[in-house]
Design a protein around this motif. Structure first.
Motif, mmCIF file in Angstrom:
data_model
loop_
_atom_site.group_PDB
_atom_site.id
_atom_site.type_symbol
_atom_site.label_atom_id
_atom_site.label_comp_id
_atom_site.label_asym_id
_atom_site.label_seq_id
_atom_site.Cartn_x
_atom_site.Cartn_y
_atom_site.Cartn_z
ATOM 1 N N VAL A 152 -6.464 9.020 -40.639
ATOM 2 C CA VAL A 152 -7.909 9.228 -40.720
ATOM 3 C C VAL A 152 -8.602 7.898 -40.426
ATOM 4 O O VAL A 152 -8.184 6.851 -40.933
ATOM 5 C CB VAL A 152 -8.319 9.694 -42.134
ATOM 6 C CG1 VAL A 152 -9.778 10.141 -42.146
ATOM 7 C CG2 VAL A 152 -7.404 10.795 -42.628
ATOM 8 N N GLU A 166 -6.839 7.415 -47.692
ATOM 9 C CA GLU A 166 -6.897 8.825 -47.273
ATOM 10 C C GLU A 166 -5.732 9.181 -46.365
ATOM 11 O O GLU A 166 -5.130 10.254 -46.472
ATOM 12 C CB GLU A 166 -8.192 9.082 -46.491
ATOM 13 C CG GLU A 166 -9.344 9.509 -47.373
ATOM 14 C CD GLU A 166 -10.628 9.574 -46.585
ATOM 15 O OE1 GLU A 166 -10.734 10.409 -45.672
ATOM 16 O OE2 GLU A 166 -11.538 8.772 -46.888
ATOM 17 N N SER A 167 -5.441 8.272 -45.439
ATOM 18 C CA SER A 167 -4.340 8.518 -44.503
ATOM 19 C C SER A 167 -3.015 8.542 -45.251
ATOM 20 O O SER A 167 -2.155 9.388 -44.987
ATOM 21 C CB SER A 167 -4.292 7.422 -43.434
ATOM 22 O OG SER A 167 -5.538 7.274 -42.814
ATOM 23 N N THR A 194 -11.274 11.434 -36.946
ATOM 24 C CA THR A 194 -12.287 11.287 -37.997
ATOM 25 C C THR A 194 -12.015 12.328 -39.075
ATOM 26 O O THR A 194 -11.215 13.239 -38.878
ATOM 27 C CB THR A 194 -13.689 11.542 -37.432
ATOM 28 O OG1 THR A 194 -13.709 12.865 -36.879
ATOM 29 C CG2 THR A 194 -14.046 10.545 -36.342
ATOM 30 N N ARG A 195 -12.723 12.202 -40.196
ATOM 31 C CA ARG A 195 -12.540 13.179 -41.289
ATOM 32 C C ARG A 195 -12.778 14.596 -40.802
ATOM 33 O O ARG A 195 -12.121 15.528 -41.239
ATOM 34 C CB ARG A 195 -13.535 12.886 -42.400
ATOM 35 C CG ARG A 195 -13.075 11.759 -43.256
ATOM 36 C CD ARG A 195 -14.010 11.591 -44.433
ATOM 37 N NE ARG A 195 -13.573 10.429 -45.175
ATOM 38 C CZ ARG A 195 -14.394 9.504 -45.632
ATOM 39 N NH1 ARG A 195 -15.687 9.593 -45.466
ATOM 40 N NH2 ARG A 195 -13.899 8.486 -46.298
ATOM 41 N N ASP A 196 -13.732 14.754 -39.870
ATOM 42 C CA ASP A 196 -14.019 16.114 -39.415
ATOM 43 C C ASP A 196 -13.237 16.484 -38.146
ATOM 44 O O ASP A 196 -13.617 17.394 -37.412
ATOM 45 C CB ASP A 196 -15.529 16.337 -39.238
ATOM 46 C CG ASP A 196 -16.150 15.348 -38.258
ATOM 47 O OD1 ASP A 196 -15.397 14.506 -37.702
ATOM 48 O OD2 ASP A 196 -17.370 15.407 -38.035
#
Ligand code: ASP
Ligand code: MG
Length: 461
Positions: A152, A166-167, A194-196
């Motif tokens: 991410v 997060e990753s 990206t997150r999305d």
């Protein structure tokens, strides 16, 4: 567990891929996680393609798409893995994605960084699917794991920054179980999302960084970087025939050398290794039996450390700008004014040295000099000299060692040395000379500092 990263030449042909499949197999007991670059030259082609698409040049874009697809097709054919069903469906998907990425740019009439990333990331998509198929053909259990589902990043398209925690959570949840079940996962270097879920890239050459990031998240103790050089050498072998391979070096030494363009890792990929204290080993996939260079926090120490140089690097094609000012130099704000001018014209300064009345700076990129110089001349006298080179000696052994500049001046009495400076890290010593003097200077320094009593534990002699 280890991470193995393969660069463009290591996946550049069927022969190269066969070679690295053997290398991966030889590490099977170590539970390898593989990170791959695009086929050598493909990312450059994709960048060119993005420009043609941005300029609306449909037929030139189509010709390049064709070239890129054929290049992969040929490798797949040579590897005789065309029958692999997983690969066949991924390949068709990749071709569709490639067309779609180009169409999006042409339809929008503009190349944004986001659209650029969707396109230039495709080289790694292909190799990350081809490599597992080649491993499967050898009877190994391997599959592609899409880095976009693991790494991410922020939304700085074309130069994205990873979001580590997060990753890491995704890596633990999705990647780790595969490794534990005996699979060999193959991931795209250079690519994240990206997150999305929009595709990002980490910037050119970013797959080394992917490898050390995944290594840090997995908690490995070794990340292997496989390229086409035998490791880090004591000097450029095109200037010094008897340059030695350096077996061990510290993160600091590697970072200094990287800055001077030696074929080592860039500072960014070294950062996860420094933070998480694992070793990075630089190896040659054409010469896998070579031990390469191991870069770590605590390399073995040379018993005669004092005054020891590890490597001699250089950078050529530089311009030296000398600013002369009898009074203003020490005046408050003078230096800031000088630096802000270089900043304004996005020109990086490599080396600065000062005396009572002069400041001299070395720059690599002289494109904006015609704007910088007139502005500098508004408040100082300026001299510009082209075709200069920086020579840089690197080694932990230079720390607090006195007398090295004296030795250099002694050796190079017949050479004009423009300025000399010791880096703040104290492990590098650099000086500026005429580019023409480079071969003479490098050979002489190498003969002097690498004179036969090298520790075989540190240098491959
Ligand atoms: N394929 C990408 C590039 O050529 C990333 C890499 O090779 O590290 O920049
Ligand atoms: Mg590459």
């Amino acid at each position: 567990m280890i991470v193995m990263k393969f660069g463009g030449t290591s996946v550049g042909s069927a022969e190269a891929i066969r070679r690295i499949c053997n290398i991966i197999e030889s590490r099977k007991e170590k539970d390898p996680v593989v990170v791959t670059s695009a086929v050598g030259g493909v990312t450059n082609k994709l960048v060119a393609l993005s420009k043609h698409a941005g300029a609306g040049e449909r037929s030139r874009a189509d010709a390049l798409i064709k070239e890129i697809i054929e290049k992969h097709d040929r490798i797949i054919e040579d590897l005789q893995i065309g029958q692999d069903a997983l690969l066949a469906s991924a390949f068709n998907k990749g071709v569709a994605m490639l067309h779609e990425a180009v169409d999006k740019i042409i339809d929008a009439g503009e190349l944004t960084n986001e659209r650029y990333d969707a396109l230039v990331s495709m080289g790694e998509f292909f190799t990350a699917h081809m490599l597992p198929a080649a491993l499967r053909a050898k009877g190994l259990s391997s599959r592609m794991v899409d880095s976009r589902s693991l790494l991410v990043t922020d939304e700085a398209f074309s130069a994205a920054h990873p979001l580590f925690e997060e990753s890491k959570a995704k890596v633990k949840e999705r990647l780790l179980p595969l490794v534990q079940s005996g699979d060999i996962p193959v991931l795209q270097g250079f690519v994240g999302s990206t997150r999305d879920g929009r595709t990002t890239t980490l910037g050119r050459g970013g797959s080394d960084y992917s490898a050390t990031l995944f290594g840090a998240m997995l908690g490995v103790s070794i990340v292997e970087i496989w390229s086409d050089v035998d490791g880090v050498l004591t000097a450029d072998p095109s200037l010094v025939a008897n340059a030695y391979r350096i077996r061990y070096m510290s993160f600091h030494e590697a970072a200094e050398l990287a800055y001077f363009g030696a074929k080592v890792l860039h500072p960014a990929p070294l950062a996860p290794a420094v933070d998480h204290d694992f070793s990075v080993v630089v190896l040659n996939s054409m010469n896998p039996e070579f031990a390469g260079t191991t870069i770590s926090a605590h390399p073995p120490v040379d018993p005669k450390l004092e005054g020891r140089v590890k490597s001699i690097a250089y950078k050529e094609g530089l311009t030296v700008i000398t600013i002369i000012s009898s009074r203003m130099l020490m005046a408050h704000g003078f230096m800031a004014r000088v630096f802000s001018l270089f900043e304004k014209y996005e020109t990086a300064i490599d080396l600065v040295s000062t005396s009572e009345v002069t400041v001299s700076m070395t720059i690599d990129d002289a494109r904006n000099l015609d704007k910088i110089i007139p502005e500098l001349e508004g408040f100082a006298t300026v001299q510009v000299e082209h075709n200069k080179a920086i020579v840089c000696l690197v080694g932990e052994g230079l720390k607090r060692t006195k007398g090295i500049p004296g030795q250099i001046f002694g050796l190079l009495q017949d050479t004009h040395i423009f300025s000399i400076s010791q880096g703040a890290s104290e492990i590098n010593l650099s000086f500026v000379i005429d580019e023409n003097d480079l071969p003479k200077v490098i050979t002489r320094l190498h003969a002097y500092f690498f004179n036969g009593d090298l520790d075989p534990n540190i240098f491959a002699v």
